[in-house]
Enzyme design. Sequence first.
Site, mmCIF file in Angstrom:
data_model
loop_
_atom_site.group_PDB
_atom_site.id
_atom_site.type_symbol
_atom_site.label_atom_id
_atom_site.label_comp_id
_atom_site.label_asym_id
_atom_site.label_seq_id
_atom_site.Cartn_x
_atom_site.Cartn_y
_atom_site.Cartn_z
ATOM 1 N N LYS A 178 -43.742 129.140 -53.230
ATOM 2 C CA LYS A 178 -42.430 128.774 -52.665
ATOM 3 C C LYS A 178 -42.405 127.256 -52.621
ATOM 4 O O LYS A 178 -42.929 126.637 -51.706
ATOM 5 C CB LYS A 178 -42.300 129.378 -51.264
ATOM 6 C CG LYS A 178 -40.859 129.669 -50.836
ATOM 7 C CD LYS A 178 -39.958 128.461 -50.768
ATOM 8 C CE LYS A 178 -40.157 127.678 -49.492
ATOM 9 N NZ LYS A 178 -39.430 126.384 -49.533
ATOM 10 N N GLU A 254 -53.009 121.679 -45.428
ATOM 11 C CA GLU A 254 -53.042 120.222 -45.608
ATOM 12 C C GLU A 254 -51.781 119.702 -44.931
ATOM 13 O O GLU A 254 -50.677 119.941 -45.408
ATOM 14 C CB GLU A 254 -53.100 119.890 -47.093
ATOM 15 C CG GLU A 254 -54.421 120.387 -47.684
ATOM 16 C CD GLU A 254 -54.573 120.183 -49.179
ATOM 17 O OE1 GLU A 254 -53.587 119.846 -49.847
ATOM 18 O OE2 GLU A 254 -55.696 120.372 -49.662
ATOM 19 N N CYS A 288 -48.763 111.632 -47.827
ATOM 20 C CA CYS A 288 -49.446 112.071 -46.599
ATOM 21 C C CYS A 288 -50.617 111.155 -46.266
ATOM 22 O O CYS A 288 -50.981 110.985 -45.107
ATOM 23 C CB CYS A 288 -49.927 113.501 -46.770
ATOM 24 S SG CYS A 288 -50.990 113.702 -48.199
ATOM 25 N N GLU A 390 -45.669 110.633 -37.015
ATOM 26 C CA GLU A 390 -45.555 110.468 -38.462
ATOM 27 C C GLU A 390 -44.084 110.283 -38.835
ATOM 28 O O GLU A 390 -43.247 111.116 -38.508
ATOM 29 C CB GLU A 390 -46.109 111.705 -39.192
ATOM 30 C CG GLU A 390 -46.061 111.539 -40.692
ATOM 31 C CD GLU A 390 -46.469 112.805 -41.462
ATOM 32 O OE1 GLU A 390 -45.982 113.894 -41.125
ATOM 33 O OE2 GLU A 390 -47.275 112.673 -42.399
HETATM 34 P P1 NAD Z 1 -42.307 120.829 -44.390
HETATM 35 O O1 NAD Z 1 -43.361 121.356 -43.491
HETATM 36 O O2 NAD Z 1 -40.962 120.597 -43.837
HETATM 37 O O3 NAD Z 1 -42.074 121.845 -45.609
HETATM 38 C C1 NAD Z 1 -43.115 122.218 -46.477
HETATM 39 C C2 NAD Z 1 -42.807 123.570 -47.078
HETATM 40 O O4 NAD Z 1 -42.825 124.557 -46.044
HETATM 41 C C3 NAD Z 1 -41.436 123.678 -47.731
HETATM 42 O O5 NAD Z 1 -41.567 124.435 -48.913
HETATM 43 C C4 NAD Z 1 -40.617 124.405 -46.687
HETATM 44 O O6 NAD Z 1 -39.525 125.120 -47.202
HETATM 45 C C5 NAD Z 1 -41.664 125.343 -46.113
HETATM 46 N N1 NAD Z 1 -41.402 125.849 -44.765
HETATM 47 C C6 NAD Z 1 -40.780 125.203 -43.736
HETATM 48 N N2 NAD Z 1 -40.781 125.997 -42.629
HETATM 49 C C7 NAD Z 1 -41.419 127.140 -42.970
HETATM 50 C C8 NAD Z 1 -41.741 128.346 -42.264
HETATM 51 N N3 NAD Z 1 -41.411 128.517 -40.964
HETATM 52 N N4 NAD Z 1 -42.397 129.324 -42.905
HETATM 53 C C9 NAD Z 1 -42.756 129.158 -44.199
HETATM 54 N N5 NAD Z 1 -42.474 128.059 -44.929
HETATM 55 C C10 NAD Z 1 -41.814 127.062 -44.316
HETATM 56 O O7 NAD Z 1 -42.909 119.534 -45.063
HETATM 57 P P2 NAD Z 1 -42.158 118.524 -46.065
HETATM 58 O O8 NAD Z 1 -41.141 117.762 -45.296
HETATM 59 O O9 NAD Z 1 -41.748 119.267 -47.294
HETATM 60 O O10 NAD Z 1 -43.379 117.551 -46.492
HETATM 61 C C11 NAD Z 1 -43.749 116.422 -45.765
HETATM 62 C C12 NAD Z 1 -44.939 116.738 -44.879
HETATM 63 O O11 NAD Z 1 -46.021 117.192 -45.663
HETATM 64 C C13 NAD Z 1 -45.478 115.514 -44.145
HETATM 65 O O12 NAD Z 1 -45.810 115.878 -42.825
HETATM 66 C C14 NAD Z 1 -46.743 115.154 -44.925
HETATM 67 O O13 NAD Z 1 -47.719 114.441 -44.211
HETATM 68 C C15 NAD Z 1 -47.221 116.507 -45.306
HETATM 69 N N6 NAD Z 1 -48.131 116.431 -46.458
HETATM 70 C C16 NAD Z 1 -49.476 116.607 -46.268
HETATM 71 C C17 NAD Z 1 -50.360 116.511 -47.348
HETATM 72 C C18 NAD Z 1 -51.845 116.683 -47.173
HETATM 73 O O14 NAD Z 1 -52.539 116.802 -48.171
HETATM 74 N N7 NAD Z 1 -52.374 116.704 -45.963
HETATM 75 C C19 NAD Z 1 -49.851 116.217 -48.627
HETATM 76 C C20 NAD Z 1 -48.475 116.025 -48.773
HETATM 77 C C21 NAD Z 1 -47.621 116.153 -47.692
#
Ligand code: NAD
Length: 486
Positions: A178, A254, A288, A390
């Site tokens: 997804k 992650e 991230c 963040e």
């Molecule tokens: P997000 O958590 O909003 O969304 C990530 C994914 O989760 C999307 O596909 C979204 O549709 C899905 N999602 C959201 N709510 C959900 C739920 N309740 N159930 C299932 N799926 C759900 O994150 P984002 O805004 O897309 O990305 C940015 C974040 O990702 C930042 O916090 C960043 O630090 C983190 N990030 C971490 C790493 C790492 O390796 N640690 C790498 C890249 C990004």
Amino acid sequence: MRQIENFIAGEFVGAASGRRFDKRSPLDNRVIASISEAGRPEVDAAVAAARAALRGEWGGLATEQRVDLLYGVADGITRRFEDFVEAEMADTGQPSHVMRHVFIPRGAANFKVFADVIKNVPTEAFQMDTPDGRGALNYALRMPKGVIGVISPWNAPFLLMTWKVGPALACGNTVVVKPSEESPHTAALLGEVMNEVGIPKGVYNVVHGFGPDSAGEFLTRHAGVDAITFTGETRTGAAIMKAASDGMRDVSFELGGKNAGIVFADADFDAAVEGIFRSAFLNTGQVCLGTERVYVERPIFDRFVAALKLKAERVRFGRPESHDANYGPLISQEHQRKVLSYYAKAVEEGATVVTGGGVPDMPGELAEGAWVQPTIWTGLPESAAVVREEIFGPCCHIRPFDSEDEVVNLANDTDYGLSTTIWTTNLTRAHRVAARVEVGITWINSWFLRDLRTPFGGSKQSGIGREGGVHSLEFYTETRNVCVKL
Ligand code: NAD
């Protein structure tokens, strides 16, 4: 405008509900794609296809055959390199050189590297004594875990999704992905490559949609999913962990970060400025591993702030394909609103705005895009929201420090623990500080230098588990012990 469908059992299919959503360009807010939103029936079908593939041809392949197919996927991506570059640029608006030199090649490498790992990894064996003197032999089998749910974010969509799909498939699993609603293009394109290179149907499936009450939640709650790997916000991770507890499914997370950059006075000054500039501002700060808290030893503090300011003011905003531009927008207007709310909060909290703090003047239709200025603050207490939370934008707070103990305490004073970057020419100190900072990944005199065989993941609220090299096998395989009485 593109039409993007779900990819289930090797076919591109719409949703039974007919529901669709729009993807808007971060450059000018134009609608660039219409995407089919998967409902429960499509998620059910994708999970069923993944299960069937496990029990079918894919599950019966020898490791060698699977490895060859994955090399084929990497080559298939390289053959369609320009299509991937273009698709990722459309979703994120980031400059083409970042796509060409980092994000898309890394996506292809994720299939090659994990194919190599699975080909070469040993399994353990223990010979044991028994009372009859004949002994017994224990050996381990690594089995695929089953159907893996992959939930990925938008900030480096292709790299981060393949970082999970590569090892999952190398280990013999099947996947239902997804992708983020903000970055559906490359996941769909990868479906085409999977078909072109002969990956059996149902091994790689994609369902599009949102999180709560949409494809993300339907997938993570699905009883047919054996384990969930997620990259995204810590808050979302908590929701997914609750979903995964039904049925005791394993998770690999992650998550977010509020990473510290530490610059000692003896650092190679220019290299440190360049390194912190990249770590704070690359990808418009949407990394991230990026640095939103910078600590600089007092003797070089003023000079450092001035040098970073100069670089931040030299970025050239514009379209990704433009030769004059080297800086892109945020992913969406929604994210722009979030980042700008932090820019306002910093001022309310009493920050000195060294540079930025607003939106650049953009010509014509670009004025509608999600642009923000790279922003540097000084003068805030560590309790300020922009120092603690963040933001995920091109911004950082810089604070002076006077001793090693002080800076280690400052760096560790956070709920997060993803990464840090340390700049010094005193290597003894570098090793000492690296061991004291509570993070999963430390860079010394570098940042974002990644060897895909090394463990990757976060401490504290920045993640659960490690992926990378053999560490990925811990999550994507189930180790079984076989004991043979001799
Ligand atoms: P997000 O958590 O909003 O969304 C990530 C994914 O989760 C999307 O596909 C979204 O549709 C899905 N999602 C959201 N709510 C959900 C739920 N309740 N159930 C299932 N799926 C759900 O994150 P984002 O805004 O897309 O990305 C940015 C974040 O990702 C930042 O916090 C960043 O630090 C983190 N990030 C971490 C790493 C790492 O390796 N640690 C790498 C890249 C990004």
